[in-house]
Design a protein around this motif. Structure first.
Motif, PDB file in Angstrom:
ATOM      1  N   HIS A  65       0.869  -1.185   0.000  1.00 25.68           N
ATOM      2  CA  HIS A  65       0.000   0.000   0.000  1.00 25.68           C
ATOM      3  C   HIS A  65       0.904   1.234   0.000  1.00 25.68           C
ATOM      4  O   HIS A  65       0.996   1.960   0.974  1.00 25.68           O
ATOM      5  CB  HIS A  65      -0.872  -0.043   1.253  1.00 25.68           C
ATOM      6  N   HIS A  70     -12.195   5.270   2.592  1.00 27.41           N
ATOM      7  CA  HIS A  70     -11.776   4.628   1.338  1.00 27.41           C
ATOM      8  C   HIS A  70     -10.408   3.976   1.442  1.00 27.41           C
ATOM      9  O   HIS A  70      -9.613   3.987   0.498  1.00 27.41           O
ATOM     10  CB  HIS A  70     -11.798   5.631   0.186  1.00 27.41           C
ATOM     11  N   CYS A 118      -7.849   4.878   3.185  1.00 25.48           N
ATOM     12  CA  CYS A 118      -6.722   5.813   3.288  1.00 25.48           C
ATOM     13  C   CYS A 118      -6.339   6.026   4.751  1.00 25.48           C
ATOM     14  O   CYS A 118      -7.148   6.503   5.545  1.00 25.48           O
ATOM     15  CB  CYS A 118      -7.073   7.153   2.655  1.00 25.48           C
ATOM     16  N   TYR A 128      -5.371  10.185  -2.823  1.00 24.85           N
ATOM     17  CA  TYR A 128      -6.626   9.563  -3.262  1.00 24.85           C
ATOM     18  C   TYR A 128      -7.651  10.606  -3.701  1.00 24.85           C
ATOM     19  O   TYR A 128      -8.227  10.506  -4.786  1.00 24.85           O
ATOM     20  CB  TYR A 128      -7.206   8.698  -2.146  1.00 24.85           C
ATOM     21  N   TYR A 129      -7.919  11.604  -2.842  1.00 29.25           N
ATOM     22  CA  TYR A 129      -9.005  12.551  -3.118  1.00 29.25           C
ATOM     23  C   TYR A 129      -8.626  13.616  -4.146  1.00 29.25           C
ATOM     24  O   TYR A 129      -9.482  14.080  -4.904  1.00 29.25           O
ATOM     25  CB  TYR A 129      -9.446  13.235  -1.828  1.00 29.25           C
ATOM     26  N   SER A 142      -5.311  13.611  -5.959  1.00 24.56           N
ATOM     27  CA  SER A 142      -4.221  13.211  -6.866  1.00 24.56           C
ATOM     28  C   SER A 142      -3.021  14.147  -6.754  1.00 24.56           C
ATOM     29  O   SER A 142      -2.411  14.540  -7.753  1.00 24.56           O
ATOM     30  CB  SER A 142      -4.715  13.161  -8.323  1.00 24.56           C
ATOM     31  N   ILE A 182     -10.257  11.915  -8.017  1.00 23.27           N
ATOM     32  CA  ILE A 182      -9.985  10.625  -7.388  1.00 23.27           C
ATOM     33  C   ILE A 182      -8.873   9.899  -8.131  1.00 23.27           C
ATOM     34  O   ILE A 182      -8.881   9.782  -9.357  1.00 23.27           O
ATOM     35  CB  ILE A 182     -11.258   9.742  -7.376  1.00 23.27           C
ATOM     36  N   HIS A 183      -7.935   9.403  -7.338  1.00 21.89           N
ATOM     37  CA  HIS A 183      -6.840   8.611  -7.897  1.00 21.89           C
ATOM     38  C   HIS A 183      -6.976   7.184  -7.377  1.00 21.89           C
ATOM     39  O   HIS A 183      -6.721   6.907  -6.212  1.00 21.89           O
ATOM     40  CB  HIS A 183      -5.489   9.180  -7.464  1.00 21.89           C
ATOM     41  N   ASN A 184      -7.449   6.278  -8.233  1.00 23.34           N
ATOM     42  CA  ASN A 184      -7.581   4.879  -7.854  1.00 23.34           C
ATOM     43  C   ASN A 184      -6.226   4.197  -8.015  1.00 23.34           C
ATOM     44  O   ASN A 184      -5.744   3.995  -9.119  1.00 23.34           O
ATOM     45  CB  ASN A 184      -8.638   4.177  -8.717  1.00 23.34           C
ATOM     46  N   THR A 239      -3.261   1.636  -8.342  1.00 24.11           N
ATOM     47  CA  THR A 239      -3.188   0.377  -9.091  1.00 24.11           C
ATOM     48  C   THR A 239      -1.973  -0.441  -8.653  1.00 24.11           C
ATOM     49  O   THR A 239      -1.265  -1.008  -9.471  1.00 24.11           O
ATOM     50  CB  THR A 239      -3.106   0.651 -10.594  1.00 24.11           C
ATOM     51  N   ASP A 279      -4.165  -6.859  -6.266  1.00 25.09           N
ATOM     52  CA  ASP A 279      -5.307  -7.525  -6.882  1.00 25.09           C
ATOM     53  C   ASP A 279      -5.357  -8.985  -6.447  1.00 25.09           C
ATOM     54  O   ASP A 279      -4.461  -9.769  -6.744  1.00 25.09           O
ATOM     55  CB  ASP A 279      -5.191  -7.425  -8.402  1.00 25.09           C
ATOM     56  N   ASP A 301     -14.333  -1.133   4.223  1.00 30.60           N
ATOM     57  CA  ASP A 301     -13.297  -0.383   3.492  1.00 30.60           C
ATOM     58  C   ASP A 301     -12.149   0.000   4.415  1.00 30.60           C
ATOM     59  O   ASP A 301     -10.969  -0.053   4.035  1.00 30.60           O
ATOM     60  CB  ASP A 301     -13.896   0.879   2.863  1.00 30.60           C
TER      61      ASP A 301
END
Length: 878
Positions: free
Chosen positions: A87, A195, A197, A206-207, A209, A276-278, A280, A284, A332
């Motif tokens: 993370h 979320h 964070c 996140y919120y 970027s 928003i920055h998802n 990656t 996964d 979350d």
């Protein structure tokens, strides 16, 4: 005016009411003193214990508790690492690099006296109480240091008095260990902002970027407003509330001189603009269904460990929806904590078995390569395989492929189960109420329920009704369950898609509001193989917290009684008829003789279901389209075909001996008929302990067994003998206090368990390994004694309940038999005259002969439905 006031005072001094007021005030002061004495007498010991716990906990707190943790790893059953979760947006930001607006702003809003108090602000507590009582304004009394302790050290969100005392003690100790700047650094890097964070750095990314030091005052105010209520002030879900909170923060800064009026007007006017920055990162887990299920289980266990109460039954849709919203937010949060690192998750996953079964399922669907508008294969599949011995999920398949398809349908796709609901909703509860597979019920009109065939069959046995999947019979059985026990039982078996409207017998034919998953269905059926004991489905072994070096979850496979052993065997035996003589014949395994199961098809053929089982394993299979449309006849057979392929493979892979389901000693077999023995079979105390005893974690003892000697506390921990003896005395006194209160009532159990947990925590502070091991053995002995006593008390309670039940049952059976006999006698009086009429009508060839014949047939069926013996009549016609 002054003379008038002096006269009033003079008159008041002479007035008799003055004397009365003096007495009232005196009585009030006495009452206050008495209340203080009572409070101290009742709670002082508990407060002293909480204070001691606070000191013990704070002694082990160091800077690593607040810094980034080692990545979370998930391991399979052979201890191989399946996945490492990272993370990286949670990188730790030193104090000097933190945006000054965030450093000053959080203090201005959350803890204005931060630099004056020493961890606990009594002025703030009084102010919060005053605002709450007199101005109805809710304001927290906790300092930033206390919030840090609550969220990072204690990880306890409860509002208990015990937690608050420990929190205050630890907060003051932390203030002595670290500077104000360091504590503020800890807080800003660990505060949860929704979320997933943790920390202002990850939230800014996140919120918005952007880096946290690039935030403008409006963006900084938005982030600082979130911790007050992460659900209400979530800017993604509730932008209006978040904007109002942002403006409240900005106004507070303006009042305190951190912003000019022009700046306040500038940043409080515009609506919230997010970018928003998802992230990656390689977190996964969707590419492996078993891994995905393990991560999901781990998050739920973290939620539970930190005080979230899982609920399954609700009084209203509003209550359900509010719970789901709260659940989503907390999920979350702890998913973010999982990604934030610091855990070792050990699973029961056999990667070879998982992959082999996935290939088998894919082979069964190989002829169907149609794709929907999203590019996903159609029809889809979900399959869950449970080990009946342990309750572990052996394998789980959530779809045709994970390529461009992240949905794990085995845990997330709620679909109607059709007739596979009948065993758990209608039949097993009916067998508990006194029915048996040979009992008869009329297949006839009831409500709006229709059979899959036209017409009705009259009197049928329950075995036949289940084998042929007769809807009316299942609905009648559920309808006769006056207490609607099936709904409560679904809650005990942790069905998560239930709504208040599901407290309805229509569930017997699969009419759920939302639906079920294959994992829920497999675990429910699996309970039958354990004499009615439910084990929550999971593929976890344990979760270890690497920061605090402790195990926070261990799968003890706790068994929850759902059905009794007699009902469980009867439903298995009846479901064996489904496979041998009913609609599930194609589920028979070529390499195994004893299979039970139930088919299911929903209206318009939107869903195909089959749940099948052997003594060793249970498999629940579903097939259908993600966007519902009818299945073809061939597609409807896929769940059974897949079960047969999976089952035959598992029999060979697990080397399952070809033995039948064990008949419990509470059931007597006579041919195909089953009867419950009248005498109640009592379990021995040893059996109760074997079934209910919870495994205890001995990892620490095993890890330290090579260095248990009397010098560890000196050589490793640099303690004096006196310091170590003081620590050991704390544990000894706690054990003695525990033993002073006898355990005589079941209601004491949770309190006694909590006491033992606190003793374990105190023992963590003992550093002489010989003493620690001895204390551990004593605690284990106390826990065993506690469980033994609990089992004995439960057995006594259960024996009393069984005795009352048997008495009531005997009375009901006697009344039922008398009523049945009376009905047979009444109907037999009508039989002979009607038979004579029919014979006469046919001999004379009268116009009403067919009508009379039908009356005679109905009468005969009714007599037989009550157990009467009537031969088929022979009518001679000239």
């Amino acid at each position: 005016m002054q003379q008038r006031w002096q006269r009033w005072v003079s008159n008041f001094k002479k007035h008799p009411i003055r004397k009365s007021l003096k007495y009232c005030l005196l009585i009030f002061l006495v009452l206050i003193i008495v209340l203080i004495i009572v409070f101290c007498h009742k709670y002082l010991g508990e407060v002293q214990k909480d204070i001691t716990d606070g000191y013990v906990i704070s002694s082990d707190v160091n800077e690593k508790n607040f810094h980034p943790k080692q990545p979370t790893v998930i391991k399979d059953n052979a201890n191989n690492v399946m996945k490492t979760l990272t993370h990286s947006q949670a990188d730790y930001v030193p104090y000097q690099q933190i945006n000054p607006m965030l450093r000053k702003g959080i203090v201005a809003v959350e803890d204005r006296r931060y630099y004056q108090h020493h961890g606990v602000d009594l002025t703030g507590v009084v102010r919060a109480l005053t605002l709450s009582v007199f101005h109805r304004q809710v304001q927290g009394g906790s300092t930033l240091t206390q919030q840090l302790v609550k969220n990072i050290i204690l990880k306890d969100q409860s509002q208990s008095f015990d937690r608050k005392i420990k929190e205050m003690v630890i907060a003051q100790q932390i203030e002595q260990k670290f500077s104000k700047q360091k504590i503020l650094e800890f807080y800003l890097n660990n505060v949860y902002l929704g979320h997933g964070c943790y920390g202002m750095g990850s939230a800014a990314q996140y919120y918005f970027s952007k880096n946290q030091n690039q935030l403008n005052p409006g963006q900084a105010a938005l982030l600082i407003g979130i911790p007050n209520n992460q659900v209400l002030y979530d800017p993604v879900v509730h932008p209006t509330a978040a904007k109002n909170r942002r403006n409240t923060v900005l106004y507070s800064w303006y009042q305190q001189g951190l912003l000019s009026k022009a700046q306040f007007n500038h940043y409080s006017h515009p609506n919230i603009k997010l970018q928003i920055h998802n992230f990656t990162y390689d977190n996964d887990v969707s590419q492996d269904y078993a891994l995905n299920y393990a991560a999901d289980n781990a998050v739920k266990q973290l939620m539970t460990a930190h005080g979230f109460e899982m609920k399954y039954l609700f009084n209203s849709d509003q209550e359900k929806n509010e719970y789901r919203s709260r659940y989503s937010q907390v999920y979350d949060k702890y998913y973010g904590e999982l990604l934030n690192g610091g855990f070792i998750i050990k699973t029961t996953i056999n990667q070879d078995l998982q992959q082999q079964l996935l290939k088998i399922v894919q082979q069964q669907y190989a002829n169907y390569n149609q794709r929907d508008a999203e590019g996903k294969l159609e029809p889809q599949v979900a399959s869950t395989i449970i080990d009946n011995q342990t309750g572990n999920v052996l394998a789980i398949i959530g779809g045709r492929t994970t390529q461009d398809d992240q949905l794990n349908r085995a845990i997330s796709a709620y679909r109607q189960p059709g007739s596979t609901a009948k065993p758990i909703i209608a039949y097993a509860p009916a067998f508990e109420r006194g029915y048996a597979p040979q009992s008869r019920v009329i297949d006839g009109p009831v409500g709006n329920v229709q059979n899959w065939y036209s017409g009705y069959r009259g009197s049928v046995t329950l075995r036949q009704a289940l084998a042929d999947s007769i809807n009316t019979v299942a609905f009648k059985l559920a309808l006769s369950d006056k207490d609607k026990s099936f709904y409560q039982l679904l809650g005990k078996m942790q069905f998560q898609g239930l709504y208040p409207a599901d407290n309805n017998p229509i569930l017997a034919v699969g009419g759920f509001t939302k639906g079920v998953t294959t994992t829920e269905m497999a675990s429910a059926y699996s309970s039958f193989a354990r004499n009615g004991k439910f084990v929550a489905p999971s593929n976890l072994k344990s979760i270890e917290d690497t920061v605090n070096n402790r195990t926070i979850y261990q799968n003890t496979h706790t068994k929850v009684p759902i059905y009794n052993s007699s009902a469980s065997y009867m439903i298995i035996n009846a479901m064996q008829s489904v496979v041998t003589n009913g609609l599930g014949k194609n589920a028979a395994l070529h390499n195994y003789s004893y299979v039970a199961g139930k088919t299911g098809t929903t209206d318009f053929n939107h869903d195909g279901y089959f749940v099948g089982m052997t003594p060793r394993f249970t498999i629940a299979n579903w097939t259908g389209y993600d966007h519902q449309q009818p299945l073809t006849e061939d597609q409807l057979h896929l769940p059974i075909q897949t079960f047969r392929a999976e089952g035959e493979f598992l029999v060979d892979y697990l080397k399952v001996p070809n033995t039948d389901f064990k008949v419990p000693n509470t059931v007597r077999r006579v041919g195909d008929s089953l009867y419950v023995r009248q005498e109640a079979v009592q379990k021995s105390v040893a059996q109760i302990i074997t079934e209910n005893y919870l495994a205890f974690n001995s990892a620490e003892i095993n890890a330290n067994k090579n260095r248990l000697n009397n010098l560890d506390y000196r050589l490793i921990y640099h303690l004096t003998k006196k310091q170590e003896q003081e620590r050991e005395q704390v544990v000894k006194r706690a054990i003695e206090k525990y033993q002073q209160v006898p355990f005589n009532e079941l209601g004491q159990y949770n309190q006694k368990v909590a006491q033992l947990q606190k003793i374990r925590y105190k023992n963590e502070n003992v550093k002489r390994m010989t003493a620690k091991a001895e204390f551990n053995r004593t605690i284990m002995d106390l826990q065993r004694d506690l469980n033994l006593k609990q089992a004995q008390l439960q057995a006594q309670k259960e024996n009393t309940r069984l005795a009352n039940f048997e008495a009531e049952k005997s009375q009901i059976e006697a009344e039922r038999e008398a009523k049945r006999k009376a009905n047979v006698d009444r109907l037999m009086k009508q039989y002979q005259p009607l038979l004579d009429k029919v014979k006469t009508a046919y001999q004379n060839d009268t116009a009403d002969k067919e009508q009379l014949k039908q009356q005679l047939e109905r009468l005969i069926n009714e007599i037989r439905s009550y157990g009467g013996n009537v031969p088929d009549p022979v009518i001679e016609v000239n």
